[in-house]
Design a protein around this motif. Structure first.
Motif, PDB file in Angstrom:
ATOM      1  N   GLU A 109       8.628   2.309  31.080  1.00  0.00           N
ATOM      2  CA  GLU A 109       7.872   3.368  31.742  1.00  0.00           C
ATOM      3  C   GLU A 109       8.710   4.640  31.837  1.00  0.00           C
ATOM      4  N   GLY A 110       8.054   5.722  32.269  1.00  0.00           N
ATOM      5  CA  GLY A 110       8.720   6.927  32.729  1.00  0.00           C
ATOM      6  C   GLY A 110       9.664   7.624  31.766  1.00  0.00           C
ATOM      7  N   PRO A 111       9.283   7.896  30.496  1.00  0.00           N
ATOM      8  CA  PRO A 111      10.215   8.587  29.599  1.00  0.00           C
ATOM      9  C   PRO A 111      10.379  10.057  29.973  1.00  0.00           C
ATOM     10  N   ALA A 112      11.590  10.556  29.837  1.00  0.00           N
ATOM     11  CA  ALA A 112      11.892  11.974  30.043  1.00  0.00           C
ATOM     12  C   ALA A 112      12.865  12.403  28.961  1.00  0.00           C
ATOM     13  N   TYR A 113      12.642  13.600  28.409  1.00  0.00           N
ATOM     14  CA  TYR A 113      13.477  14.092  27.305  1.00  0.00           C
ATOM     15  C   TYR A 113      14.382  15.210  27.808  1.00  0.00           C
ATOM     16  N   PHE A 114      15.677  15.083  27.504  1.00  0.00           N
ATOM     17  CA  PHE A 114      16.664  16.099  27.856  1.00  0.00           C
ATOM     18  C   PHE A 114      17.036  16.883  26.604  1.00  0.00           C
ATOM     19  N   ALA A 115      16.535  18.114  26.523  1.00  0.00           N
ATOM     20  CA  ALA A 115      16.740  18.921  25.320  1.00  0.00           C
ATOM     21  C   ALA A 115      18.212  19.269  25.103  1.00  0.00           C
ATOM     22  N   ALA A 116      18.936  19.554  26.193  1.00  0.00           N
ATOM     23  CA  ALA A 116      20.333  19.969  26.049  1.00  0.00           C
ATOM     24  C   ALA A 116      21.187  18.868  25.440  1.00  0.00           C
ATOM     25  N   GLY A 117      20.906  17.611  25.796  1.00  0.00           N
ATOM     26  CA  GLY A 117      21.689  16.501  25.271  1.00  0.00           C
ATOM     27  C   GLY A 117      21.021  15.768  24.132  1.00  0.00           C
ATOM     28  N   ARG A 118      19.745  16.118  23.856  1.00  0.00           N
ATOM     29  CA  ARG A 118      18.962  15.457  22.817  1.00  0.00           C
ATOM     30  C   ARG A 118      18.936  13.942  23.023  1.00  0.00           C
ATOM     31  N   TYR A 119      18.474  13.547  24.197  1.00  0.00           N
ATOM     32  CA  TYR A 119      18.317  12.126  24.470  1.00  0.00           C
ATOM     33  C   TYR A 119      17.098  11.901  25.357  1.00  0.00           C
ATOM     34  N   VAL A 120      16.632  10.657  25.342  1.00  0.00           N
ATOM     35  CA  VAL A 120      15.500  10.218  26.145  1.00  0.00           C
ATOM     36  C   VAL A 120      15.999   9.176  27.140  1.00  0.00           C
ATOM     37  N   VAL A 121      15.547   9.283  28.385  1.00  0.00           N
ATOM     38  CA  VAL A 121      15.764   8.201  29.339  1.00  0.00           C
ATOM     39  C   VAL A 121      14.408   7.608  29.692  1.00  0.00           C
ATOM     40  N   TRP A 122      14.396   6.335  30.023  1.00  0.00           N
ATOM     41  CA  TRP A 122      13.154   5.687  30.444  1.00  0.00           C
ATOM     42  C   TRP A 122      13.494   4.483  31.313  1.00  0.00           C
ATOM     43  N   SER A 123      12.481   4.025  32.050  1.00  0.00           N
ATOM     44  CA  SER A 123      12.659   2.907  32.975  1.00  0.00           C
ATOM     45  C   SER A 123      12.286   1.589  32.315  1.00  0.00           C
ATOM     46  N   ASP A 124      13.033   0.558  32.632  1.00  0.00           N
ATOM     47  CA  ASP A 124      12.637  -0.828  32.368  1.00  0.00           C
ATOM     48  C   ASP A 124      12.519  -1.444  33.758  1.00  0.00           C
ATOM     49  N   ILE A 125      11.344  -1.280  34.363  1.00  0.00           N
ATOM     50  CA  ILE A 125      11.201  -1.442  35.817  1.00  0.00           C
ATOM     51  C   ILE A 125      11.603  -2.829  36.309  1.00  0.00           C
ATOM     52  N   PRO A 126      11.028  -3.933  35.790  1.00  0.00           N
ATOM     53  CA  PRO A 126      11.395  -5.247  36.352  1.00  0.00           C
ATOM     54  C   PRO A 126      12.865  -5.591  36.156  1.00  0.00           C
ATOM     55  N   ASN A 127      13.490  -5.034  35.119  1.00  0.00           N
ATOM     56  CA  ASN A 127      14.914  -5.284  34.888  1.00  0.00           C
ATOM     57  C   ASN A 127      15.813  -4.335  35.670  1.00  0.00           C
ATOM     58  N   ASP A 128      15.196  -3.460  36.491  1.00  0.00           N
ATOM     59  CA  ASP A 128      15.922  -2.588  37.410  1.00  0.00           C
ATOM     60  C   ASP A 128      16.996  -1.760  36.689  1.00  0.00           C
ATOM     61  N   ARG A 129      16.574  -1.109  35.610  1.00  0.00           N
ATOM     62  CA  ARG A 129      17.524  -0.294  34.870  1.00  0.00           C
ATOM     63  C   ARG A 129      16.817   0.901  34.234  1.00  0.00           C
ATOM     64  N   VAL A 130      17.587   1.951  34.027  1.00  0.00           N
ATOM     65  CA  VAL A 130      17.142   3.110  33.260  1.00  0.00           C
ATOM     66  C   VAL A 130      17.948   3.114  31.967  1.00  0.00           C
ATOM     67  N   MET A 131      17.242   3.226  30.850  1.00  0.00           N
ATOM     68  CA  MET A 131      17.877   3.200  29.537  1.00  0.00           C
ATOM     69  C   MET A 131      17.976   4.619  28.964  1.00  0.00           C
ATOM     70  N   ARG A 132      18.841   4.774  27.962  1.00  0.00           N
ATOM     71  CA  ARG A 132      19.066   6.076  27.334  1.00  0.00           C
ATOM     72  C   ARG A 132      19.145   5.915  25.823  1.00  0.00           C
ATOM     73  N   TRP A 133      18.315   6.652  25.093  1.00  0.00           N
ATOM     74  CA  TRP A 133      18.336   6.651  23.621  1.00  0.00           C
ATOM     75  C   TRP A 133      18.854   7.992  23.144  1.00  0.00           C
ATOM     76  N   ASP A 134      19.892   7.970  22.311  1.00  0.00           N
ATOM     77  CA  ASP A 134      20.507   9.184  21.794  1.00  0.00           C
ATOM     78  C   ASP A 134      19.844   9.583  20.476  1.00  0.00           C
ATOM     79  N   GLU A 135      19.301  10.801  20.435  1.00  0.00           N
ATOM     80  CA  GLU A 135      18.564  11.251  19.260  1.00  0.00           C
ATOM     81  C   GLU A 135      19.464  11.457  18.047  1.00  0.00           C
ATOM     82  N   CYS A 136      20.717  11.793  18.264  1.00  0.00           N
ATOM     83  CA  CYS A 136      21.628  12.059  17.142  1.00  0.00           C
ATOM     84  C   CYS A 136      22.184  10.780  16.532  1.00  0.00           C
TER      85      CYS A 136
END
Length: 301
Positions: A34-61
């Motif tokens: 859930e909950g994806p957000a894109y950070f243009a300055a760092g070129r990455y996406v964060v999103w929630s994996d709610i039941p696993n109680d974590r926020v993940m980060r994918w690096d676009e580069c």
């Protein structure tokens, strides 16, 4: 008309997609993404994996996926504010919070008129810096996505945090308010109602509310889902709504007409425009993070 993953319902959709663009799976190890957000300055996406109680980060580069935060109080929706800071909806924290530029943590709001929120779900920042968020009960309904608890507020509403920090209630006529977004000119606030999870007769709709100063007028049903529930969604610069649904991503024109679908075999929870040109949809679909290029540009906040 359909073209493999695309389902074209209106000729306008043909101008919003690239029929040779394919859906990519960037990550596939989630439980409920859930909950994806894109950070243009760092070129990455964060999103929630709610039941696993974590926020993940994918690096676009690099394409690498790392854990951004764990534990995280069962984050759900995220957005990026006008200063480039992460604003989060916390199920277990029952609040809206922000990570500052120095990495410190600020609770922006956790109560209304003395009562704790249920479980803030999705959030958007208006151009005046105010923060608008939904507060359904999913995070307190069970221990799966938060902590089971009774509602202190006794209702499921939509709230506004003024830049001064004051909290006001702006919408109170929904069963389970969920995803929300402003039209490009911010004259309308769109909100999804996923109340069918609790009341079978509740229509799976996105409602439109005319923005009136620091609040909104009466809402009207704008579009109704023909496949599951609408959850999170975003709006492009032309006013088209790109929304999650039970069979993929649905695209509706500003006139409420279903233009087309991007079919996905998992239930989609949320999405965000990203990339240097804001023409790439990053899609949270149950266990996966997907991406696809479209011929549309995400609207500015």
């Amino acid at each position: 008309m359909s073209t493999e993953i695309y389902e074209i319902h209106d000729p306008r959709f043909g101008g919003l997609i690239h029929t040779n663009a394919r859906l990519e799976t960037l990550w596939n190890a989630g439980r409920w993404c859930e909950g994806p957000a894109y950070f243009a300055a760092g070129r990455y996406v964060v999103w929630s994996d709610i039941p696993n109680d974590r926020v993940m980060r994918w690096d676009e580069c690099s394409g690498y996926v790392t854990t951004f935060e764990k534990p995280c109080q069962n984050h759900n929706g995220h957005t990026v504010d006008l200063e480039g800071r992460l604003v989060s909806c916390e199920h277990r924290g029952r609040c809206v919070s922000r990570i500052e530029h120095d990495g410190s943590y600020t609770v922006l709001a956790d109560r209304f008129e003395g009562a704790r929120f249920n479980s803030p779900n999705d959030v958007v920042v208006k151009s005046d810096g105010s923060i608008w968020f939904t507060d359904p009960s999913y995070g307190i309904d069970s221990d799966y996505e938060g902590d089971a608890a009774e509602s202190e507020i006794g209702a499921r509403n939509v709230y506004r945090i003024d830049p001064s920090g004051a909290v006001s209630m702006v919408v109170s006529d929904m069963v389970q308010p969920n995803g929300l977004a402003f039209s490009p000119d911010e004259s309308l606030l769109y909100i999804a109602d996923t109340g069918q999870t609790h009341e079978p007769d509740c229509d799976p709709v996105i409602r439109a509310y005319e923005v009136q100063g620091d609040g909104v007028g009466a809402g009207v049903d704008f579009v109704k889902s023909d496949a599951g529930l609408f959850d999170g969604f975003r709006v492009d610069t032309q006013g088209n709504i790109w929304t999650s649904a039970g069979d993929g991503v649905h695209c509706y024109g500003a006139d409420g007409v279903l233009l087309g679908k991007i079919r996905i075999e998992e239930t989609v929870a949320n999405l965000v425009f990203g990339g240097p040109k804001k023409n790439r949809l990053f899609i949270c679909a149950t266990t996966t993070l997907r991406a696809i290029y479209v011929n549309a540009t995400g609207a500015a906040r």
